[in-house]
Design an enzyme around this catalytic site. Structure first.
Site, PDB file in Angstrom:
ATOM      1  N   GLU A 128     -22.714  -7.876   5.141  1.00 29.58           N
ATOM      2  CA  GLU A 128     -22.848  -9.087   5.961  1.00 29.58           C
ATOM      3  C   GLU A 128     -21.503  -9.675   6.374  1.00 29.58           C
ATOM      4  OE1 GLU A 128     -24.737  -8.320   3.410  1.00 29.58           O
ATOM      5  OE2 GLU A 128     -26.794  -8.996   3.696  1.00 29.58           O
TER       6      GLU A 128
ATOM      7  N   GLY B 291     -29.947  -7.308   4.267  1.00 32.16           N
ATOM      8  CA  GLY B 291     -31.300  -7.712   3.893  1.00 32.16           C
ATOM      9  C   GLY B 291     -32.114  -6.546   3.351  1.00 32.16           C
TER      10      GLY B 291
ATOM     11  N   GLU C 177     -31.235  -6.348  -0.164  1.00 26.21           N
ATOM     12  CA  GLU C 177     -31.768  -7.550  -0.822  1.00 26.21           C
ATOM     13  C   GLU C 177     -33.269  -7.379  -1.093  1.00 26.21           C
ATOM     14  OE1 GLU C 177     -29.948 -10.121   2.227  1.00 26.21           O
ATOM     15  OE2 GLU C 177     -29.147 -11.296   0.562  1.00 26.21           O
TER      16      GLU C 177
ATOM     17  N   ALA D 230     -31.215  -7.555   8.113  1.00 23.56           N
ATOM     18  CA  ALA D 230     -31.913  -8.498   8.981  1.00 23.56           C
ATOM     19  C   ALA D 230     -31.721  -8.032  10.420  1.00 23.56           C
ATOM     20  CB  ALA D 230     -31.314  -9.879   8.783  1.00 23.56           C
TER      21      ALA D 230
HETATM   22  C1  3H9 Z   1     -28.337  -9.439   7.036  1.00 25.45           C
HETATM   23  O1  3H9 Z   1     -29.014  -8.558   6.598  1.00 25.45           O
HETATM   24  C2  3H9 Z   1     -28.442 -10.864   6.610  1.00 25.45           C
HETATM   25  C3  3H9 Z   1     -29.217 -11.059   5.323  1.00 25.45           C
HETATM   26  O2  3H9 Z   1     -28.360 -10.921   4.214  1.00 25.45           O
HETATM   27  C4  3H9 Z   1     -29.779 -12.430   5.223  1.00 25.45           C
HETATM   28  C5  3H9 Z   1     -30.847 -12.787   6.188  1.00 25.45           C
HETATM   29  C6  3H9 Z   1     -31.482 -14.097   5.896  1.00 25.45           C
HETATM   30  N1  3H9 Z   1     -30.243  -5.498  13.672  1.00 25.45           N
HETATM   31  O3  3H9 Z   1     -24.877   1.583  14.668  1.00 25.45           O
HETATM   32  P1  3H9 Z   1     -25.828   2.438  15.410  1.00 25.45           P
HETATM   33  C7  3H9 Z   1     -29.014  -1.281  16.320  1.00 25.45           C
HETATM   34  S1  3H9 Z   1     -27.215  -9.145   8.265  1.00 25.45           S
HETATM   35  C8  3H9 Z   1     -30.513  -5.181  14.937  1.00 25.45           C
HETATM   36  O4  3H9 Z   1     -25.410   2.964  16.724  1.00 25.45           O
HETATM   37  P2  3H9 Z   1     -25.649   4.417  13.357  1.00 25.45           P
HETATM   38  C9  3H9 Z   1     -27.701  -1.073  17.037  1.00 25.45           C
HETATM   39  O5  3H9 Z   1     -27.345  -2.193  17.784  1.00 25.45           O
HETATM   40  C10 3H9 Z   1     -27.376  -7.422   8.623  1.00 25.45           C
HETATM   41  N2  3H9 Z   1     -30.102  -4.034  15.520  1.00 25.45           N
HETATM   42  O6  3H9 Z   1     -26.375   3.649  14.532  1.00 25.45           O
HETATM   43  C11 3H9 Z   1     -28.021   0.134  17.884  1.00 25.45           C
HETATM   44  O7  3H9 Z   1     -28.766  -0.328  18.993  1.00 25.45           O
HETATM   45  P3  3H9 Z   1     -28.638   0.386  20.418  1.00 25.45           P
HETATM   46  C12 3H9 Z   1     -26.736  -6.555   7.607  1.00 25.45           C
HETATM   47  C13 3H9 Z   1     -29.402  -3.183  14.769  1.00 25.45           C
HETATM   48  O8  3H9 Z   1     -26.588   5.476  12.927  1.00 25.45           O
HETATM   49  C14 3H9 Z   1     -28.955   0.949  16.993  1.00 25.45           C
HETATM   50  O9  3H9 Z   1     -29.479   0.025  16.037  1.00 25.45           O
HETATM   51  N3  3H9 Z   1     -26.776  -5.192   8.027  1.00 25.45           N
HETATM   52  C15 3H9 Z   1     -29.077  -3.456  13.436  1.00 25.45           C
HETATM   53  O10 3H9 Z   1     -24.281   4.798  13.762  1.00 25.45           O
HETATM   54  C16 3H9 Z   1     -28.289   2.081  16.270  1.00 25.45           C
HETATM   55  O11 3H9 Z   1     -27.156   1.573  15.585  1.00 25.45           O
HETATM   56  C17 3H9 Z   1     -25.782  -4.630   8.744  1.00 25.45           C
HETATM   57  O12 3H9 Z   1     -24.784  -5.248   8.999  1.00 25.45           O
HETATM   58  C18 3H9 Z   1     -29.541  -4.677  12.871  1.00 25.45           C
HETATM   59  N4  3H9 Z   1     -29.300  -5.000  11.580  1.00 25.45           N
HETATM   60  O13 3H9 Z   1     -25.477   3.364  12.200  1.00 25.45           O
HETATM   61  C19 3H9 Z   1     -25.978  -3.208   9.168  1.00 25.45           C
HETATM   62  N5  3H9 Z   1     -28.354  -2.429  12.940  1.00 25.45           N
HETATM   63  O14 3H9 Z   1     -29.105   1.779  20.187  1.00 25.45           O
HETATM   64  C20 3H9 Z   1     -25.623  -3.056  10.622  1.00 25.45           C
HETATM   65  C21 3H9 Z   1     -28.243  -1.538  13.933  1.00 25.45           C
HETATM   66  O15 3H9 Z   1     -29.505  -0.431  21.299  1.00 25.45           O
HETATM   67  N6  3H9 Z   1     -25.872  -1.723  11.115  1.00 25.45           N
HETATM   68  N7  3H9 Z   1     -28.865  -1.987  15.045  1.00 25.45           N
HETATM   69  O16 3H9 Z   1     -27.161   0.325  20.762  1.00 25.45           O
HETATM   70  C22 3H9 Z   1     -25.081  -0.679  10.849  1.00 25.45           C
HETATM   71  O17 3H9 Z   1     -24.126  -0.764  10.105  1.00 25.45           O
HETATM   72  C23 3H9 Z   1     -25.384   0.620  11.534  1.00 25.45           C
HETATM   73  O18 3H9 Z   1     -26.156   0.328  12.668  1.00 25.45           O
HETATM   74  C24 3H9 Z   1     -26.170   1.640  10.661  1.00 25.45           C
HETATM   75  C25 3H9 Z   1     -26.597   2.835  11.558  1.00 25.45           C
HETATM   76  C26 3H9 Z   1     -25.252   2.131   9.544  1.00 25.45           C
HETATM   77  C27 3H9 Z   1     -27.410   1.032  10.085  1.00 25.45           C
END
Ligand code: 3H9
Length: 697
Positions: free
Chosen positions: A124, A101, A104, A62
């Site tokens: 999450e 998400g 999911e 999400a």
């Molecule tokens: C969810 O899904 C809830 C659902 O179950 C239910 C809903 C109803 N959203 O980490 P990076 C941005 S909760 C918005 O440096 P990497 C991050 O801020 C979500 N922005 O890259 C950064 O921005 P900036 C569950 C996001 O290659 C840029 O992307 N998912 C999100 O080292 C690059 O990120 C997670 O918890 C996001 N979801 O790692 C996954 N994710 O460049 C969270 C990232 O402006 N994300 N950004 O600073 C991660 O674990 C890592 O970002 C990922 C990439 C592994 C994807």
């Protein structure tokens, strides 16, 4: 531009998400998927659908930034229902990380295919949330209750091949041309009758009667004080007792409770704060970095050996230097033990260990540093010794080498002045144990050049650490604030709060350890020596009086078997010591400090607001450029609970007006020596603002 598009490839419709950087499920993406799905469903010539993502990853979850706003339909669980109810088979084609998400969504599809380098997970919990778009119901149906709980409680993603083995994926393909391979899979499915299949229809395998009780006990320590893990377990319990739809309704309720919890706000702040530190105000992100291949570490003590291990583990050539044979041998043993421990725990193969050990060399000669790209000094915390080392480095190191000091408190400009190249000198403050602690405080001196700062940030990334750039002052950000926190602890000891009581209160509040247990771990002699070196200590006989008295009696902590606590031989478990209680009482009497009962609230407020007051001064002085940088330092260097978002975020969430008025009360009650409210706190509180609103230019 519309982030979701649809394109026909003969009788297969490909729905492509293109929402950089990580294809998060923003409102526009959700809407786009729903619309494209309707188009594909309505097109009679389409026999199957592939859901694919452009860019570096499949959907990473999400859009976390939307959680602070009112939810806008279409909601994700509804989109996932739509996918599952589609009459044509849908194949999720995954690369990169399919997270939260994103996974999911994939579990709502009828088939799941991924490239071998992909990883899938439901992280999450790291944001104080639970998988709230049917993930808690679908994952147990695909991989079983225990595995699903393990994945959701740890938040750790599974590599594609492991996910295939658990049944979460249907097929893993090589990394070449995912789309073509997904289309080929779609044609196989069409040829086999184009069947759809729903994860919701799968049974949830039964579990033993006591399973959930035992599972709760098993994770209790790791999830201490956290809100989301218990809710995740409840959702999975519902999966075993309720119908799919009823359990999903419960999941929605519990997801909302998590999303609105202060813990999730703190953890979401932590997520963005950890990423913001890489963007240093005033430092051009395109700044060229220096070529770093060979690292030299000076000082083979615990810290130096830990840094050398971390560097070799990250693939650097490393030379470890010490001026004495026994020290060098001790360092070698420490490093070898760390590697062999990794092999024993199955974290590393013997071959990897051998390869990394071969990167290390040991020397007593400064000449061995001549070809190092970066030198990290980790000798005694004494200015005279540091200066001596840096004068030598200046004479032996090659032009362009980065000369770093691991000092935890000392003036980096004074150290740089011992060289003729202050632009190459920087502070790299590692935290003990250096191979485990995530934080690297990067201290920029007056003359440190931009490319040295950029290279230090790169070094932090290569060591899998979070590099945070700060300015130069005594103790920088972390240890300067530690003084206020420790000072209040010490004063409260004199005022009658027992060490174990203070430690318990702060541990229960969420700190990784109480301050008195930390003092014993770090060694009371260490802080004692640092205080001896300082010339700017407050004129207050109570200041660190108890710690000084213990150190003066040779009670250094764990290493001497007694400090603030007693330790049985070979044990790290602190036991309260009546001798210490008597010593504190006697010191209080001698200083005329009245002892009294103290509430947990007072302990928390004095310690944490002590941090906040110093943090505000640090911002005023421009030593940190953002309050969130201070939060990162405290979360990753000092065991501040991540779910409280760091001290500055915590103050913001309490409300700076409330914090300010409490600080004013302390100022009246305890005097202005420590509690005079910083101007910045007063100003922001008066304007109804937060530390997060404050920007230095
Ligand atoms: C969810 O899904 C809830 C659902 O179950 C239910 C809903 C109803 N959203 O980490 P990076 C941005 S909760 C918005 O440096 P990497 C991050 O801020 C979500 N922005 O890259 C950064 O921005 P900036 C569950 C996001 O290659 C840029 O992307 N998912 C999100 O080292 C690059 O990120 C997670 O918890 C996001 N979801 O790692 C996954 N994710 O460049 C969270 C990232 O402006 N994300 N950004 O600073 C991660 O674990 C890592 O970002 C990922 C990439 C592994 C994807």
């Amino acid at each position: 531009m519309n982030p979701v598009s649809i394109e026909r490839h003969s009788d297969v419709a490909v729905i492509t998400v293109d929402n950089p950087p990580v294809n998060a499920l923003s409102h526009a993406v959700r809407t786009g998927i729903a619309e494209c799905l309707e188009t594909a469903e309505a097109d009679r010539s389409v026999k199957a659908i592939v859901l694919f993502c452009n860019g570096r990853t499949f959907i990473a979850g999400a859009d976390i930034r939307e959680f602070g706003q009112p939810p806008k339909p279409p909601h994700l669980p509804d989109i996932i229902n739509k996918l599952e109810n589609c009459s044509k088979p849908i194949i999720a084609a995954m690369h990169g990380t399919a997270l939260g998400g994103g996974l999911e969504v994939a579990m709502g599809c009828h088939y799941r295919l991924a490239v071998a380098s992909a990883a899938v997970g439901l992280p999450e919990v790291n944001l104080g949330l639970l998988p709230g778009a049917t993930g808690t119901q679908r994952l147990p149906r695909l991989v079983g209750v225990q595995k699903a709980l393990d994945m959701m409680i740890s938040g750790v993603p599974l590599p594609a091949n492991k996910a295939l083995a658990t049944g979460l994926l249907d097929r893993v393909v090589d990394d070449t041309d995912l789309l073509q391979q997904a289309l080929a899979y779609a044609h196989e499915i069409i040829a086999a009758g184009a069947k759809t299949r729903k994860v919701r229809d799968l049974p949830v395998t039964g579990v033993a009667t006591n399973f959930f009780t035992e599972y709760r006990q098993q994770i209790a320590r790791k999830t201490r004080g956290l809100f989301a893990p218990e809710r995740i377990i409840q959702c999975v319990e519902f999966a075993t007792t309720l119908s799919f739809d009823d359990a999903v309704a419960k999941e929605r309720e519990l997801f909302a409770a998590c999303k609105d919890s202060p813990q999730s706000a703190g953890l979401r702040h932590a997520f963005f704060a950890e990423r913001a530190v890489a963007k240093v105000p005033g430092l051009d992100p395109k700044t060229a970095t220096r070529d770093l291949q060979k690292a030299a570490i000076i000082g083979a003590g615990t810290m130096g050996a830990g840094i050398a291990y971390a560097c070799a583990n990250a693939g650097f050539d490393v030379v470890l230097l010490d001026n004495d044979d026994a020290g060098l041998e001790g360092g070698r043993k420490t490093i070898e033990k760390l590697f062999s421990g990794g092999v024993e725990r199955g974290k590393m193969s013997q071959a990897d260990m051998d390869e990394r050990l071969a990167l290390l060399s040991y020397s007593k000669e400064y000449g061995a540093l001549a070809d190092a790209d970066i030198v990290i000094e980790a000798v005694f915390e004494t200015m005279a010794i540091k200066k001596e080392v840096f004068t030598k480095l200046d004479s032996v190191c090659k032009k362009g080498a980065i000369l770093a000091s691991n000092t935890s408190t000392l003036d980096i400009d004074a150290i740089a002045a011992a060289t003729k190249r202050p632009e190459d000198v920087i502070g790299l403050h590692f935290f003990s144990p250096a191979h485990i602690m995530k934080l690297l405080e990067i201290v920029r001196g007056k003359h440190t050049s931009d490319d040295v700062i950029a290279s230090s940030l790169l070094l932090a990334r290569r060591l899998s650490k979070i590099g945070t750039v700060v300015g130069n002052c005594f103790g920088f950000v972390g240890n300067r604030m530690l003084y206020s926190y420790g000072r209040e602890n010490q004063l409260m000891l004199l005022e009658g709060a027992a060490p174990e009581y203070i430690d318990k209160v702060l541990y229960d509040w969420g700190m990784a350890m109480g301050p008195n247990a930390v003092g014993d771990l770090a060694g009371l002699d260490v802080g004692y020596k640092v205080r001896q070196e300082r010339t700017d200590l407050p004129d207050d006989p109570r200041f660190y009086r108890v710690a000084n008295a213990l150190a003066e009696r040779g009670r250094y902590g764990q290493k001497t078997g007694k400090g603030m606590y007693l330790y049985e031989s070979g044990s790290r478990t602190p036991t309260p010591d009546p001798e210490v209680a008597a010593l504190i009482k006697a010191e209080a009497l001698a200083l005329g400090v009245e002892q009294r009962a103290m509430s947990p609230e007072e302990i928390i407020e004095r310690c944490i607001y002590g941090l906040v007051v110093e943090g505000a001064r640090i911002l005023e002085d421009g030593i940190a450029s953002r309050s969130s940088d201070i939060d990162v330092i405290w979360m990753h260097g000092y065991g501040f609970p991540r779910h409280r978002g760091g001290p500055m975020f915590y103050a913001d969430s309490i409300g700076l007006d409330k914090v300010y008025s409490r600080v004013c009360e302390f100022n009246k009650r305890f005097g202005p020596m420590y509690w005079e409210p910083p101007r910045l706190l007063q100003k922001l509180a008066g304007e109804g603002k937060k530390f997060a609103d404050y920007k230095t230019d």
